[in-house]
Motif scaffolding. Structure first.
Motif, PDB file in Angstrom:
ATOM      1  N   LEU A  18       0.828  -1.213   0.000  1.00  0.00           N
ATOM      2  CA  LEU A  18       0.000   0.000   0.000  1.00  0.00           C
ATOM      3  C   LEU A  18       0.858   1.258   0.000  1.00  0.00           C
ATOM      4  O   LEU A  18       0.595   2.208  -0.738  1.00  0.00           O
ATOM      5  N   PHE A  19       1.887   1.276   0.838  1.00  0.00           N
ATOM      6  CA  PHE A  19       2.766   2.447   0.896  1.00  0.00           C
ATOM      7  C   PHE A  19       3.557   2.603  -0.401  1.00  0.00           C
ATOM      8  O   PHE A  19       3.792   3.721  -0.862  1.00  0.00           O
ATOM      9  N   ALA A  20       3.981   1.506  -1.003  1.00  0.00           N
ATOM     10  CA  ALA A  20       4.746   1.581  -2.248  1.00  0.00           C
ATOM     11  C   ALA A  20       3.857   1.967  -3.427  1.00  0.00           C
ATOM     12  O   ALA A  20       4.264   2.739  -4.292  1.00  0.00           O
ATOM     13  N   GLY A  21       2.641   1.451  -3.445  1.00  0.00           N
ATOM     14  CA  GLY A  21       1.760   1.706  -4.573  1.00  0.00           C
ATOM     15  C   GLY A  21       1.022   3.032  -4.511  1.00  0.00           C
ATOM     16  O   GLY A  21       0.731   3.632  -5.537  1.00  0.00           O
ATOM     17  N   PHE A  22       0.714   3.481  -3.303  1.00  0.00           N
ATOM     18  CA  PHE A  22      -0.088   4.695  -3.131  1.00  0.00           C
ATOM     19  C   PHE A  22       0.495   5.577  -2.033  1.00  0.00           C
ATOM     20  O   PHE A  22      -0.127   5.778  -0.978  1.00  0.00           O
ATOM     21  N   PRO A  23       1.707   6.115  -2.226  1.00  0.00           N
ATOM     22  CA  PRO A  23       2.343   6.885  -1.151  1.00  0.00           C
ATOM     23  C   PRO A  23       1.568   8.143  -0.772  1.00  0.00           C
ATOM     24  O   PRO A  23       1.520   8.507   0.403  1.00  0.00           O
ATOM     25  N   ALA A  25      -1.740   8.660  -0.907  1.00  0.00           N
ATOM     26  CA  ALA A  25      -2.905   8.263  -0.112  1.00  0.00           C
ATOM     27  C   ALA A  25      -2.485   7.811   1.285  1.00  0.00           C
ATOM     28  O   ALA A  25      -3.169   8.101   2.266  1.00  0.00           O
ATOM     29  N   ALA A  26      -1.350   7.121   1.387  1.00  0.00           N
ATOM     30  CA  ALA A  26      -0.861   6.684   2.693  1.00  0.00           C
ATOM     31  C   ALA A  26      -0.498   7.887   3.560  1.00  0.00           C
ATOM     32  O   ALA A  26      -0.790   7.907   4.757  1.00  0.00           O
ATOM     33  N   ARG A  27       0.097   8.901   2.961  1.00  0.00           N
ATOM     34  CA  ARG A  27       0.461  10.112   3.703  1.00  0.00           C
ATOM     35  C   ARG A  27      -0.799  10.828   4.197  1.00  0.00           C
ATOM     36  O   ARG A  27      -0.887  11.248   5.347  1.00  0.00           O
TER      37      ARG A  27
END
Length: 61
Positions: A18-23, A25-27
């Protein structure tokens, strides 16, 4: 005990994807968590834990 480590490994793998694919959105999600009141986070945590236990119980049952 090996099931616990397998579950932790899956958690880290999914979270990492999730963090790698959607940084971005994760932030934004992290910023929203900081702005959420403690009581709401506590309720979300208890409900999430209960759902997780129920899923494991259903799968293992």
């Amino acid at each position: 005990m090996s099931d616990l480590f397998a579950a932790l490994g899956l958690l880290l793998a999914i979270e990492g994807l999730l963090f790698a694919g959607f940084p971005g959105a994760a932030r934004r999600a992290s910023e929203n968590i900081v702005a959420t009141p403690e009581n709401a986070l506590r309720v979300i945590g208890v409900v999430s834990a209960a759902i997780g236990v129920a899923i494991v119980w259903l799968v293992r049952g």
